[in-house]
Structure formats: structure tokens, C-alpha cells
Motif scaffolding. Structure first.
Motif, PDB file in Angstrom:
ATOM      1  N   SER A  85       0.845  -1.185   0.000  1.00  0.00           N
ATOM      2  CA  SER A  85       0.000   0.000   0.000  1.00  0.00           C
ATOM      3  C   SER A  85       0.878   1.231   0.000  1.00  0.00           C
ATOM      4  CB  SER A  85      -0.914   0.020   1.230  1.00  0.00           C
ATOM      5  OG  SER A  85      -1.578   1.259   1.357  1.00  0.00           O
ATOM      6  N   ASN A  86       0.473   2.269  -0.731  1.00  0.00           N
ATOM      7  CA  ASN A  86       1.186   3.530  -0.718  1.00  0.00           C
ATOM      8  C   ASN A  86       0.519   4.558   0.187  1.00  0.00           C
ATOM      9  OD1 ASN A  86       3.230   2.663  -2.313  1.00  0.00           O
ATOM     10  ND2 ASN A  86       2.489   3.612  -4.191  1.00  0.00           N
ATOM     11  N   ASP A  87      -0.482   4.125   0.953  1.00  0.00           N
ATOM     12  CA  ASP A  87      -1.044   5.011   1.958  1.00  0.00           C
ATOM     13  C   ASP A  87       0.006   5.219   3.052  1.00  0.00           C
ATOM     14  OD1 ASP A  87      -3.698   6.156   3.272  1.00  0.00           O
ATOM     15  OD2 ASP A  87      -2.572   5.087   4.822  1.00  0.00           O
ATOM     16  N   PRO A  88       0.292   6.471   3.428  1.00  0.00           N
ATOM     17  CA  PRO A  88       1.395   6.725   4.348  1.00  0.00           C
ATOM     18  C   PRO A  88       1.235   6.096   5.720  1.00  0.00           C
ATOM     19  CG  PRO A  88       0.124   8.721   3.975  1.00  0.00           C
ATOM     20  CD  PRO A  88      -0.342   7.729   2.959  1.00  0.00           C
ATOM     21  N   THR A  89       0.013   5.806   6.131  1.00  0.00           N
ATOM     22  CA  THR A  89      -0.200   5.138   7.414  1.00  0.00           C
ATOM     23  C   THR A  89      -0.309   3.640   7.228  1.00  0.00           C
ATOM     24  OG1 THR A  89      -1.325   7.072   8.340  1.00  0.00           O
ATOM     25  CG2 THR A  89      -1.691   4.952   9.436  1.00  0.00           C
ATOM     26  N   GLU A  90      -1.197   3.214   6.356  1.00  0.00           N
ATOM     27  CA  GLU A  90      -1.396   1.785   6.135  1.00  0.00           C
ATOM     28  C   GLU A  90      -0.120   1.111   5.639  1.00  0.00           C
ATOM     29  OE1 GLU A  90      -4.575  -1.062   3.753  1.00  0.00           O
ATOM     30  OE2 GLU A  90      -3.978   0.849   2.863  1.00  0.00           O
ATOM     31  N   GLY A  91       0.586   1.774   4.721  1.00  0.00           N
ATOM     32  CA  GLY A  91       1.761   1.155   4.111  1.00  0.00           C
ATOM     33  C   GLY A  91       2.926   0.984   5.044  1.00  0.00           C
ATOM     34  N   THR A  92       2.907   1.666   6.189  1.00  0.00           N
ATOM     35  CA  THR A  92       4.022   1.582   7.137  1.00  0.00           C
ATOM     36  C   THR A  92       3.595   1.000   8.474  1.00  0.00           C
ATOM     37  OG1 THR A  92       3.634   3.878   7.805  1.00  0.00           O
ATOM     38  CG2 THR A  92       5.263   3.493   6.081  1.00  0.00           C
ATOM     39  N   THR A  93       2.446   0.329   8.485  1.00  0.00           N
ATOM     40  CA  THR A  93       1.972  -0.344   9.686  1.00  0.00           C
ATOM     41  C   THR A  93       2.071  -1.850   9.488  1.00  0.00           C
ATOM     42  OG1 THR A  93       0.402   1.456  10.143  1.00  0.00           O
ATOM     43  CG2 THR A  93       0.013  -0.666  11.246  1.00  0.00           C
ATOM     44  N   PRO A  94       2.880  -2.554  10.296  1.00  0.00           N
ATOM     45  CA  PRO A  94       3.040  -3.991  10.101  1.00  0.00           C
ATOM     46  C   PRO A  94       1.716  -4.750  10.211  1.00  0.00           C
ATOM     47  CG  PRO A  94       4.729  -3.147  11.589  1.00  0.00           C
ATOM     48  CD  PRO A  94       3.741  -2.041  11.386  1.00  0.00           C
ATOM     49  N   VAL A  95       1.610  -5.792   9.405  1.00  0.00           N
ATOM     50  CA  VAL A  95       0.469  -6.714   9.469  1.00  0.00           C
ATOM     51  C   VAL A  95       1.018  -8.125   9.696  1.00  0.00           C
ATOM     52  CG1 VAL A  95      -0.977  -5.285   7.973  1.00  0.00           C
ATOM     53  CG2 VAL A  95       0.484  -7.052   6.959  1.00  0.00           C
ATOM     54  N   PRO A  96       0.193  -9.048  10.193  1.00  0.00           N
ATOM     55  CA  PRO A  96       0.689 -10.409  10.415  1.00  0.00           C
ATOM     56  C   PRO A  96       1.135 -11.061   9.113  1.00  0.00           C
ATOM     57  CG  PRO A  96      -1.419 -10.065  11.513  1.00  0.00           C
ATOM     58  CD  PRO A  96      -1.198  -8.877  10.618  1.00  0.00           C
ATOM     59  N   ASP A  97       2.222 -11.812   9.187  1.00  0.00           N
ATOM     60  CA  ASP A  97       2.716 -12.557   8.034  1.00  0.00           C
ATOM     61  C   ASP A  97       2.779 -14.042   8.403  1.00  0.00           C
ATOM     62  OD1 ASP A  97       3.712 -13.257   5.592  1.00  0.00           O
ATOM     63  OD2 ASP A  97       5.604 -12.184   5.779  1.00  0.00           O
ATOM     64  N   LEU A  98       3.869 -14.506   8.986  1.00  0.00           N
ATOM     65  CA  LEU A  98       3.921 -15.884   9.472  1.00  0.00           C
ATOM     66  C   LEU A  98       3.334 -16.008  10.873  1.00  0.00           C
ATOM     67  CD1 LEU A  98       7.452 -17.029   8.238  1.00  0.00           C
ATOM     68  CD2 LEU A  98       5.229 -17.701   7.312  1.00  0.00           C
ATOM     69  N   ALA A  99       3.033 -14.885  11.508  1.00  0.00           N
ATOM     70  CA  ALA A  99       2.456 -14.888  12.851  1.00  0.00           C
ATOM     71  C   ALA A  99       0.934 -14.771  12.781  1.00  0.00           C
ATOM     72  CB  ALA A  99       3.018 -13.739  13.667  1.00  0.00           C
ATOM     73  N   THR A 100       0.299 -15.139  13.873  1.00  0.00           N
ATOM     74  CA  THR A 100      -1.160 -15.048  13.957  1.00  0.00           C
ATOM     75  C   THR A 100      -1.619 -13.620  14.175  1.00  0.00           C
ATOM     76  OG1 THR A 100      -1.015 -15.538  16.318  1.00  0.00           O
ATOM     77  CG2 THR A 100      -1.403 -17.403  14.828  1.00  0.00           C
ATOM     78  N   ASP A 101      -0.735 -12.762  14.679  1.00  0.00           N
ATOM     79  CA  ASP A 101      -1.060 -11.359  14.894  1.00  0.00           C
ATOM     80  C   ASP A 101       0.241 -10.555  14.825  1.00  0.00           C
ATOM     81  OD1 ASP A 101       0.251 -11.730  17.358  1.00  0.00           O
ATOM     82  OD2 ASP A 101      -1.623 -12.072  18.430  1.00  0.00           O
ATOM     83  N   THR A 102       0.178  -9.297  15.178  1.00  0.00           N
ATOM     84  CA  THR A 102       1.371  -8.450  15.071  1.00  0.00           C
ATOM     85  C   THR A 102       2.198  -8.428  16.352  1.00  0.00           C
ATOM     86  OG1 THR A 102       0.001  -6.528  15.625  1.00  0.00           O
ATOM     87  CG2 THR A 102       0.402  -6.966  13.288  1.00  0.00           C
ATOM     88  N   GLY A 103       1.973  -9.403  17.217  1.00  0.00           N
ATOM     89  CA  GLY A 103       2.776  -9.523  18.420  1.00  0.00           C
ATOM     90  C   GLY A 103       2.079  -8.981  19.644  1.00  0.00           C
TER      91      GLY A 103
END
Length: 579
Positions: A85-103
Motif C-alpha cells: 500500500s502507498n497510503d502513508p499510514t497503512e503502508g508503514t503499519t506492520p500486518v501479520p505474516d507468518l504470525a497469527t497477529d502483530t505480536g
């Protein structure tokens, strides 16, 4: 000038997003880009690497923005990642990848826990486990084997004691010295891992989304340095055969990647053919002609200045982005010449930033810099040691300082830089002219293949070298310590990212520690600014410019977008090609 810069991450998200929007560099829609229409499954894509070869595919050793970007979109996954995403907030907010959540943290970042999601596998079909993540983290501590990566962050934060050498007492999984110390700091309970830190690390997820040093790794397949170009995939593509340095390699679909576990990577093309070896000029002649294979190609090489006037031929295939990177040069503190502060001062005053920029293409390619910290990083201030020097340098003042230099006259210096292109050689010659005018006698030493692996050797034979850096995430704490904290950089086998072998001593060490310890963001920024000012006084570096990106891509590339969450490169997570 080489374009294999060090990594960005989320720094300057707003500035980058604005630039991208203005120049048609991509959109926030996962399936649409600036040109080529919506991406679809199928086809064979090409990535033109150029003459600046990949130095590491080992995730724990990787620290070049291009390679971090490409590997994280094609074949490596971590606990979290940045979305496409190139949205300045969404694009720089981590999302879960191999994890069930963002920690999860319950103590303000003093510890973090993550759980492996179900159904994620390695390319050979084996399940990815918590122990794979623990082992991957452990490899960072083998500083005699795993050289070149961002291990400094773990050395700074992970709750492992340091020894008399200022390095962790744990020496990695190969020697297992201090293994019990690491095992207390990183624990697995089932598929849940917990990392324990010496001090709060609230932006730990951002660091993992930005870099690859915390990626899982297979202990049963680890052969240390021999694995430098071995790729053990857990993403949508796997390497078909071997990676051949100077030639490249081809990536095909990984049948053990399950798209239902991956919200980020669209994996549109059937294959990605990475090609090393062509000059920038050869790459862009192909892209401008937009014929043959080049129609299916993207690149991270910049449009050469000699071809800039033809950019309009490409129409909306041309993208311009202001990068997060600052180019700079460093005197080598191990050099007999630059052990003398007067010699360093002379070099600083004689550095002709204006000539460097002009030789590199001028204002279409660069903006002058007055600090190693990019202006988009929170708390940036011009470094007072450079702010008042004319862009052309001050030859008379430089000559006067050189007279006080204790080195034999004329003062002979070797400038090692990332060469291999006409532009980089012109820029090096421009610096040589300014230095020689002040009384230096400069030898140019271009490295046309491997670069960072050479200058990271503590005994490397140079007096001055080039570097490029972008913050790993929005903090000056991801610029100054990775580059100038000798405690986490300098070992017998490597200078880490402290290419000039700078040792600030107790004063600078304490200033860095104080900045790290400051909980208030604004106050911390002020303390990092003070460290930067001290670096300027010591002439630990000399800033040159902020790099501007000028890219073309092939006419049959679809869904083209630049990944502002990583570093402005083409986002291979969403790029496709026509069949």
C-alpha cells in the motif's frame, strides 16, 4: 554511483507517498499500478539487477534495500511485514505474516511474543516452527560467520550480557559459547516465541517488517558462510537450481506456499528471472526501446543521466521518487593519514558536493545533504559542522588545514568507491578534483562487483570510502548507532556498517546510551541530533546528497507500484506481466 543502497523502511512515508502520487508511481489498490492495467496470474517477469551484484541472500546477512525488498516480496517471510500500500499510514503499519497477529507485549515492549500461524511451510514441505525463528535469531550472534547484517539491534536490545569486548557473551549457534544466555532471552513454548529485552523496544515489529534478520532459518540446512547464496524459501517462489553470482538465477512457483496464509504477496507471474551483469546504459536502452524481453522487465537501476532527456519516450512507464537515502564519504580512521584530525578537516573542507551532484546528473538526480540523517526523519537538524560549508567546498581553508596535517606532503589518499558505471566514475573524479586542488593526491579505486563485503573488512586498504544509508524505520536511532557505535560494529572480522572504523570512545558511547534511554520521542530526537553534531566535529563522515530515484519498467508489466513501505522500489508483491 552504485544504487545498492542500504535499507529504508518506514521513514518518510508521507513524503514518499506524496512524491509517488505526484509522479504516478503507484496506488493504494493492490491490483492496479501506474501503468499496464490490472495484474493477472501468469507470464514470466524479469528483474534487471545490473552490475551491482547481490552480495547476500542469507537473510541474517542481508542489509541492502533492493535485496531486502525483493526477497521479502518473493521468497522470505517473517513474523510481520508491511502491506502493499502507498497510503502513508497503512503502508508503514506492520500486518501479520507468518504470525497469527502483530505480536503481544504486556510490559511496554520489554518483551514480545508471537505465535506461528497454522499451515505455513518451507519449500520442502516441512512446517515452519517456533524453533526455526529462534535459530534464525541466534545466527546474528556468530559475528565471525554471519557478517554484514543488522545484528547490532539484537546486540543493543536482547537481554544477553556483554563481555569485556562490548559484544554479547553469546557467540552464536556454531560455537554455542554462552548458549544458556541466549536460551533465557529467547524461549519457545509450543509455537509461541518470547523475546526478552534489556530495555523496552516498542517498535520491534517495525524492525522485523523492515529487515530480514529475525526471519526463521533451518538449522538442519545451515552451512554458515557456504549458505550465502542458498535460498531456503517459505514464500511464493523458490530458486530453480543455483544462484550464479554475476549471472543471477530464476525463481519458480513454490508449491508448498499456500496463498490462504499470505495476505500480502499476490505472486502474479509464473516465474521471476533475475539477471545480473548488464550496465545501466544497456538496461535502459532496452527499456526505452521496450522491445523483446525488456517489455516484461523491472529494475532498481536508475535511468542514467546521459539518457535522461529521453524519459518522455516512456510515457507513464517513467517514475520519479525522492528516496530516503543519503550518500556520504568517510575517512578511514585506521588510515595513517586520517588518524590526524587536521587531515580529516582538510578532507571535509575540500569535498565538492556540487561537483559530485553535477557529475551524477544534477538536480534531477540529487538534493544536497547537510547531515547523514535524511530530513524526513523525525528530529532532523542540519549538522552544524557541514551547514556553513559552500556546496563547492572551501579550497583555501582546506589547504590551510592540510598544512597542519602531519602526513607527508603531498598527502596521498586512496578513494575506494562503488564503481562500474560511467556516472559513478565521473562522480569519483569530481571529488578527486576538489581534493587534489586542496593539496591531496588522490588515487581512485573503483569496486565493480562486490562492494560492502570489501569495505567491511577492518584491514581494507583505503583512506576514504563511499556509503549510502536510509533509516531502517523513522528514528535517528536507526541511523547513528548502526553506522557509528563501535561497540556493536567493530570486531576482529568486520567493521559492521562502521566502514570508516570510527571509535567515538566513552563520550560518544554515553551520548548514544542516553539517547536510547530517553522515553520521550522529541527529547530522544534532540539527543540523537547532539550525537550527530559530535560526529561532525570528529569528521566521522561527510554528507554528499539525498538520492532521487528515476525508474522505467517494461510496457507489458502490469500492476506496477513502488513499495514506499520498504524503500521506493518496485513492489514485486503486486507486479504482474502480460501473458
Amino acid at each position: 554511483m552504485a544504487f545498492t543502497k542500504k535499507p529504508l523502511a518506514a521513514v518518510a512515508a508521507t513524503a514518499l507517498a506524496a512524491t509517488l502520487a505526484a509522479c504516478g508511481g503507484g496506488s493504494g489498490d493492490d491490483d492496479k499500478g501506474s501503468s499496464g492495467g490490472p495484474a493477472e496470474k501468469g507470464g514470466d517477469a524479469i528483474f534487471l539487477v545490473g552490475v551491482r551484484n547481490v552480495e547476500h541472500w542469507d537473510p541474517q546477512r542481508m542489509y541492502i534495500g533492493r535485496d531486502l525488498n525483493n526477497s521479502g516480496r518473493l521468497f522470505y517471510r517473517s513474523w510481520v511485514a508491511f502491506p502493499a500500500s502507498n497510503d502513508p499510514t497503512e503502508g508503514t503499519t506492520p500486518v501479520p505474516d507468518l504470525a497469527t497477529d502483530t505480536g503481544t507485549t504486556t510490559d511496554g515492549g520489554l518483551s514480545w511474543s508471537f505465535t506461528v500461524r497454522d499451515g505455513v511451510k518451507w519449500e520442502d514441505g516441512k512446517d515452519i516452527t517456533c524453533e526455526d525463528f529462534k535459530y534464525g535469531a541466534s545466527r546474528n550472534f556468530a559475528t565471525d560467520v554471519i557478517i554484514g547484517g543488522p545484528a547490532n539491534y539484537l546486540f543493543t536490545y536482547l537481554d544477553v550480557p556483554t563481555g569485556a569486548d562490548d559484544l554479547p557473551e553469546y557467540k552464536g549457534p556454531y560455537s554455542k559459547v554462552g548458549q544458556d544466555l541466549f536460551d533465557k532471552a529467547v524461549t519457545c513454548e509450543g509455537q509461541t516465541i518470547t523475546y526478552r529485552f534489556k530495555k523496552p523496544w516498542p517498535d520491534f515489529p517495525q524492525s522485523m517488517a523492515s529487515l530480514r534478520y529475525m526471519d526463521p532459518y533451518r538449522e538442519d540446512l545451515d552451512k554458515g558462510d557456504a549458505n550465502n547464496y542458498v535460498i531456503i524459501s517459505n514464500g511464493p517462489y523458490k530458486l530453480d537450481g543455483d544462484w550464479k553470482k554475476g549471472t543471477g538465477g530464476k525463481f519458480v512457483r513454490n508449491e508448498n506456499w499456500d496463498s490462504s496464509t499470505d495476505e500480502i504477496r499476490k505472486a502474479y507471474p509464473d516465474t521471476w528471472d533475475f539477471r545480473e551483469g548488464d550496465t545501466d546504459e544497456a538496461i535502459y536502452e532496452q527499456l526505452l526501446a521496450d522491445s523483446g524481453d525488456a517489455q516484461y522487465a523491472v529494475t532498481e537501476r536508475r535511468l542514467p543521466p546521459a539518457l535522461f532527456s529521453r524519459k518522455d519516450e516512456a510515457g507513464d512507464r517513467y517514475t520519479k521518487v525522492e528516496s530516503p537515502y543519503v550518500d556520504y564519504v568517510l575517512p578511514n580512521f585506521n588510515s595513517e593519514v586520517f588518524k590526524d584530525a587536521n587531515c580529516r578537516e582538510a578532507l571535509k573542507l575540500a569535498t565538492d558536493r556540487a561537483a559530485w551532484i553535477k557529475a551524477g546528473g544534477g538536480e534531477n538526480y540529487f538534493k544536497a545533504a547537510d547531515s547523514i540523517i535524511n530530513p524526513a526523519v523525525p528530529g532532523y537538524q542540519p549538522n552544524p559542522s557541514f551547514a556553513d560549508i559552500p556546496a563547492e567546498g572551501d579550497t583555501d581553508a582546506a589547504a590551510a588545514a592540510l598544512e597542519q596535517c602531519s602526513a607527508p606532503k603531498p598527502v596521498k589518499i586512496k578513494f575506494t568507491y562503488s564503481g562500474g558505471t560511467p556516472t559513478s566514475d565521473k562522480q569519483a573524479s569530481a571529488l578527486k578534483a576538489g581534493w587534489d586542488k586542496a593539496g591531496f593526491e588522490t588515487e581512485l579505486d573503483p569496486l565493480e562487483d562486490t562492494y560492502y563485503s570489501v569495505i567491511q573488512k577492518p584491514d581494507a586498504d583505503f583512506d576514504v570510502t563511499w556509503g549510502g544509508w536510509g533509516a531502517d524505520w523513522p528514528s535517528a536511532g536507526t541511523v547513528i548507532p548502526p553506522l557509528f557505535d563501535s561497540r556493536i560494529n567493530l570486531t576482529g572480522d568486520s567493521n559492521g556498517n562502521d566502514y570508516g572504523n570510527y571509535k567515538g570512545g566513552p563520550e560518544v558511547n554515553q551520548m548514544i546510551d542516553d539517547a536510547y534511554a530517553e522515553p520521550d520521542v522529541d527529547a530522544a530526537a534532540d539527543k540523537w541530533t547532539a550525537v550527530d553534531a559530535k560526529l561532525g566535529e570528529d569528521v566521522a563522515y561527510i554528507p554528499l546528497e539525498i538520492t532521487l530515484f528515476n525508474f522505467l519498467h517494461g510496457g507489458k508489466v502490469t500492476g506496477y507500484a513502488n513499495n514506499i513501505s520498504v524503500n521506493g522500489y518496485a513492489d514485486l508483491a503486486v507486479v504482474g506481466v502480460e501473458k
